[in-house]
Write a protein that holds these residues in place. Structure first.
Motif, PDB file in Angstrom:
ATOM      1  N   GLU A 149       0.354   4.390   0.369  1.00 52.15           N
ATOM      2  CA  GLU A 149       0.162   5.449   1.358  1.00 52.15           C
ATOM      3  C   GLU A 149       1.050   5.247   2.589  1.00 52.15           C
ATOM      4  O   GLU A 149       1.304   6.176   3.343  1.00 52.15           O
ATOM      5  CB  GLU A 149      -1.319   5.519   1.763  1.00 52.15           C
ATOM      6  N   HIS A 199      -4.310   0.452   8.894  1.00 49.83           N
ATOM      7  CA  HIS A 199      -5.462  -0.247   8.312  1.00 49.83           C
ATOM      8  C   HIS A 199      -5.712  -1.576   9.042  1.00 49.83           C
ATOM      9  O   HIS A 199      -6.861  -1.954   9.309  1.00 49.83           O
ATOM     10  CB  HIS A 199      -5.233  -0.518   6.830  1.00 49.83           C
ATOM     11  N   HIS A 217       0.832  -1.212   0.000  1.00 52.28           N
ATOM     12  CA  HIS A 217       0.000   0.000   0.000  1.00 52.28           C
ATOM     13  C   HIS A 217       0.866   1.261   0.000  1.00 52.28           C
ATOM     14  O   HIS A 217       1.611   1.522   0.957  1.00 52.28           O
ATOM     15  CB  HIS A 217      -0.896  -0.059   1.229  1.00 52.28           C
TER      16      HIS A 217
HETATM   17 ZN    ZN Z   1      -4.008   3.894   3.516  1.00 50.33          ZN
END
Ligand code: ZN
Length: 131
Positions: free
Chosen positions: A78, A84, A76
């Motif tokens: 980000e 998460h 991911h």
């Molecule tokens: Zn994220």
């Protein structure tokens, strides 16, 4: 009845929102029913845990960080996959029964907004259902 609240969070933490949930219930006038508290974010959540000893909240954060550390294998972009994971672990809502106009919480229970990727402006909803 749906109530909407906003809050500004710290980088990480458990924020006691029991009082605002109780205020929503009082405004609704509902005496018997169900209360749902919902978080519409993917790196924050809602949980019920101890309201007395603040060390419990510290230990929950520590335990979640040990269980879900940041990993170089995460894809991911980000860069907040650990947040998460923590959000999915605690979940995005809780349900509490309402009886005699009060939340049926245990004496040591509080409702918490859980931030795992702050500081941010966050929202949560309180839905009060009659019956
Ligand atoms: Zn994220």
């Amino acid at each position: 009845m749906l109530f909407h609240y906003s809050l500004r969070t710290e980088p990480e933490g458990f924020i006691n929102i029991t009082r605002t949930v109780e205020e929503s219930l009082a405004k609704s006038g509902v005496k018997d029913g169900i209360c749902v508290v919902f978080c519409p974010h993917t790196t924050a959540g809602i949980t019920i845990n101890e309201n007395a000893d603040p060390d419990v909240r510290h230990d929950l954060l520590l335990g979640l960080s040990r269980a879900f550390p940041d990993r170089p294998e995460f894809l991911h972009a980000e860069g907040n996959s650990a947040a998460h994971l923590k959000a999915s672990c605690v979940g995005s809502s809780v349900t509490v029964p309402i009886e005699d106009g009060r939340l049926v919480l245990g004496i040591w229970q509080g409702i918490y907004f859980c931030e795992f990727d702050g500081p941010r402006n966050r929202n949560y909803y309180v839905k009060i259902l009659n019956g």
